[in-house]
Structures are given as C-alpha cells and as structure tokens.
Design a protein around this motif. Structure first.
Motif, short mmCIF file in Angstrom:
data_model
loop_
_atom_site.label_atom_id
_atom_site.label_comp_id
_atom_site.label_asym_id
_atom_site.label_seq_id
_atom_site.Cartn_x
_atom_site.Cartn_y
_atom_site.Cartn_z
N ASP A 1 -51.96 22.86 71.22
CA ASP A 1 -50.68 22.25 70.86
C ASP A 1 -49.54 22.92 71.62
O ASP A 1 -49.37 24.14 71.58
CB ASP A 1 -50.45 22.43 69.35
N THR A 2 -48.76 22.10 72.32
CA THR A 2 -47.56 22.59 72.99
C THR A 2 -46.44 21.58 72.77
O THR A 2 -46.55 20.69 71.93
CB THR A 2 -47.84 22.86 74.49
N ALA A 3 -45.32 21.73 73.48
CA ALA A 3 -44.20 20.80 73.30
C ALA A 3 -43.26 20.91 74.49
O ALA A 3 -43.20 21.93 75.18
CB ALA A 3 -43.43 21.12 72.01
N TYR A 4 -42.50 19.84 74.72
CA TYR A 4 -41.54 19.79 75.82
C TYR A 4 -40.54 20.93 75.74
O TYR A 4 -40.15 21.50 76.76
CB TYR A 4 -40.81 18.45 75.78
N VAL A 5 -40.11 21.27 74.52
CA VAL A 5 -39.04 22.26 74.37
C VAL A 5 -39.54 23.69 74.27
O VAL A 5 -38.74 24.62 74.13
CB VAL A 5 -38.16 21.94 73.13
N TYR A 6 -40.85 23.92 74.33
CA TYR A 6 -41.37 25.29 74.37
C TYR A 6 -41.23 25.77 75.81
O TYR A 6 -42.05 25.42 76.67
CB TYR A 6 -42.83 25.37 73.95
N ALA A 7 -40.23 26.55 76.06
CA ALA A 7 -39.84 26.91 77.44
C ALA A 7 -41.02 27.44 78.25
O ALA A 7 -41.57 28.50 77.96
CB ALA A 7 -38.72 27.94 77.41
N GLY A 8 -41.39 26.69 79.27
CA GLY A 8 -42.43 27.12 80.20
C GLY A 8 -43.85 26.95 79.71
O GLY A 8 -44.80 27.18 80.49
N ASN A 9 -44.04 26.54 78.47
CA ASN A 9 -45.39 26.55 77.92
C ASN A 9 -46.23 25.35 78.35
O ASN A 9 -47.44 25.48 78.56
CB ASN A 9 -45.34 26.67 76.40
N GLU A 10 -45.62 24.18 78.49
CA GLU A 10 -46.39 23.04 79.03
C GLU A 10 -46.88 23.37 80.43
O GLU A 10 -48.04 23.09 80.77
CB GLU A 10 -45.53 21.77 79.03
N VAL A 11 -46.03 23.95 81.25
CA VAL A 11 -46.41 24.33 82.61
C VAL A 11 -47.56 25.33 82.60
O VAL A 11 -48.54 25.20 83.36
CB VAL A 11 -45.21 24.90 83.38
N ALA A 12 -47.47 26.33 81.71
CA ALA A 12 -48.52 27.34 81.61
C ALA A 12 -49.85 26.73 81.18
O ALA A 12 -50.90 27.02 81.76
CB ALA A 12 -48.09 28.44 80.64
N VAL A 13 -49.81 25.89 80.17
CA VAL A 13 -51.03 25.24 79.70
C VAL A 13 -51.64 24.39 80.81
O VAL A 13 -52.86 24.44 81.06
CB VAL A 13 -50.74 24.37 78.45
#
Length: 392
Positions: free
Chosen positions: A50-62
């Motif tokens: 689970d990630t989200a657009y507003v989790y800074a940098g986390n979509e990119v990391a995943v």
C-alpha cells in the motif's frame, strides 16, 4: 503466511506492507534498505503493498524496487487518488498516469479514493465524471478493483459504503479505535455488504508500542507469556473474521520478521482470555490520561452545525494519551478535509447534544476546551488552505 479472500476470491496476505514509513536517507527513501525489507516480506508471503500519491517519494521507491527485482506480478499493488487536490476529470487522469509512471506499472490492483470523508465529497466527484472514469479504467484493466480509505465516524462510513458499488475499503482500526472512527460497527457493516476491509493504523502509527504510558509498558514487562505490544495489537485484529488485511508500516528487518511471524500464527479466534485481559488492562492505563469520558456512541449526533463531536473528543483525548502532534494531525484529517468542515469551533452552544449524552458530558464546555487546544494557528492556516483548494 495466512491469506484471506477479497471480494472476488483472490488471496490477500493477512499482513500487508504499508509503504508510508520507509526509512529516510536525506529527503528520499533509503532505497537499498527498503528493498531488503520489502523483498524479505515478499519472500515470506506478503502480497499486498500500500502506497499513495501524497507519500513523498514512496510510489517512486516502490516502483523502483519492484522493477529491480522483476516481481510486479507477485504482488497486489494499492495506491490512492488525492481527490482533494483535483478539480476536473482531466486532473484525475493526469494524476493517475503520473502514478503509473512512478510505480513503473501499467495497472493498479487496488485503487482508492484517498481520505473520502463524507457523502457531499463523493457527490462532487460524481459530478466531475468519476463514476464513468472508474468504469473506463476497470474495463481497460488499468484498475482492477476500486475502493476508498476513510477517517471519520461510523455512521458516515456506513453511508459511504452504500453510495457506490465498491470492491473494498480501508479504515483506521485498532483496540483503542474499537468504538471510534469507522469502528467495529463500520467493520461489520462493510463485511455484511461483502466488502473486504483493509486495516490501517493497527498500532496507531506505532503509538500503541512506543508511546504507551509507562504503567502500560510495565504490564508487558511483567507479562509471564512475554507478549509484546505489537504482537497483542495485531492478534486483536487477526482474531476478527471481518478483517481482511492488516497494514504495517515496516521499516526494519526485525519488524518484518516479527510481524510475519504474528500473521502466520494468528487465525480467527486466536485471542485467548488472557490476551483479552491484558489488552483491557493496557486500555485502562491509556484511558487514565484522557480529558473527556466520551465512548464514541454517537447519541449526541447529528450536530445542527455539523460538528463531529465524538471525533473531536477522540482527537482531544489523543493529545494527552499519545501526544499533541498526533491528536492535532488526526483532528485536521477528520474535520478540515471534509467538503463541509466539522470543527469544534462551529459549535453555537445550542445544547441539543447534551440532552442525549448517556455519559452526561458537558459537551458545550468540553468542545470549547477542545477547540482551544486543537485549533492552533497551524490548524487554522492549513484549514484555510484546504478550503481554498476546494474552491479553486
């Protein structure tokens, strides 16, 4: 790993990986460290991320971790649309395509309306063309299942469940939120409607582990069965058949290993009388720090001016049981992000609520006290900014 079924019979791991809390390295996620932890979880059978657009940098990391290890097809990927930042269906499409690029994928398994808090907000999205957009995305396979995440009270949650043919939902739920937020009432309602329920904040952001009162920590130190705060809180959730998947924001190999072990061993009905007794004792110690004896029953609602009375008192109490920052953050989410705000300062002291309160709380007085502490300068600035975005 134990697995539970989604709406269409697919296996979802009882433990899900919440990707919001990857360890930071400077201003970005520590990618190498996160990769080791994510891959250890996948090898152990975790298949919901689970990630989200507003989790800074986390979509990119995943996205980068999945790309490096060629394991996109092994997992179910969930991310979220920050609908509160968009003003048109073109904006929705642009944001969704950006998420696909970040995640290096061409489809999302579980897509959520992020923090959908009330019916008026959903009605506004429908007017933009959201239902047709969802139909098109599901028909093309770019979105496999659609749901929403929620912060608010149980009554509004149940209404949102009924307002659309959702595939799943996500709620904040733990032994301290049993009768607040969507609560056990919302959990069971969604289950009766056939919706899988994904659990977020099972440890209230770690506060049911790291920020327990010293007296509660002492209960665990003296425990002859050597149960840990995290283990007991997770078991409390896995014990319930209505819970589909429990998200944990894991950021160490130790957390991954411990949570995988708990998830693998904890079936429905796993909670013993001794477990329940210890949880009740811990809750009693936490409650000693609360300011208002509100049980979250909701008899005081609806407020003529839209104040979320139980939600306000929950956040007010959290300021003293978990920390001021935590309480104020939750209050902002539950009051300012709604289409129609529900702040305590909207109270006009009509007294209607007090006539129905089983605890005979001086609600008007306590709402004033809560507003004075929860609605600081930062809250007022952010609330104004959020409202301006909605008008834009």
């Amino acid at each position: 790993m134990q697995y539970r079924k989604d709406k269409y019979g697919n296996d979802i791991s009882a433990l899900g990986y919440g990707c919001m809390r990857f360890t930071k390295k400077g201003n970005s996620a520590d990618l190498d460290k996160a990769e080791k932890e994510v891959m250890a979880a996948i090898e152990a059978g975790v298949n919901y991320f689970d990630t989200a657009y507003v989790y800074a940098g986390n979509e990119v990391a995943v996205g980068e971790i999945l790309h490096r290890n060629h394991c996109r097809e092994k997992i179910n990927l969930a991310t979220k649309l920050p609908h509160y930042l968009i003003k048109s269906i073109d904006g929705v499409e642009k944001m969704f395509q950006e998420e696909l690029r970040r995640l290096q994928t061409d489809y999302i398994d579980y897509y959520l309306m992020h923090m959908l808090t009330d019916i008026p907000t959903w009605e506004k999205l429908k007017k933009l063309g959201m239902e047709e957009w969802i139909r098109e995305k599901k028909a093309s396979g770019q979105i496999r299942q659609i749901g929403f995440s929620y912060h608010g009270n149980s009554a509004m949650f149940c209404q949102l469940v009924d307002t659309y043919d959702w595939d799943f939902c996500q709620i904040q739920y733990n032994y301290m939120d049993e009768h607040s937020q969507a609560g056990v009432e919302g959990l069971r309602y969604a289950n009766r409607k056939g919706l899988p329920v994904i659990i977020m904040e099972p440890l209230r952001g770690g506060r049911l582990v790291n920020l327990l009162p010293e007296s509660a920590k002492e209960l665990f130190r003296r425990d002859e069965k050597h149960r840990t705060p995290a283990e007991l809180a997770l078991k409390w959730l896995y014990d319930q058949p209505e819970v589909t998947c429990v998200l944990s924001g894991m950021n160490s190999m130790e957390m991954v290993e411990q949570n995988v072990k708990t998830a693998s061993e904890s079936l429905v009905g796993c909670l013993t009388p001794s477990d329940r007794e210890l949880i009740e004792k811990v809750k009693d110690e936490i409650k000693k720090n609360v300011k208002v004896g509100c049980t979250g029953c909701g008899y005081c609602m609806p407020c003529p001016k839209g104040v979320d009375i139980p939600g306000t008192f929950r956040c007010y109490n959290a300021m003293y049981s978990e920390g001021k920052k935590s309480g104020r953050r939750d209050y902002l989410q539950c009051t300012a992000f709604r289409k129609d705000t529900s702040s305590a300062s909207q109270c006009i002291s009509c007294g209607k609520c007090e006539k129905h309160c089983p605890q005979h709380i001086e609600i008007r007085k306590e709402l004033k006290n809560a507003a004075a502490e929860l609605e600081d300068v930062k809250y007022k600035v952010m609330k104004t900014g959020i409202q301006l975005l909605k008008l834009w």
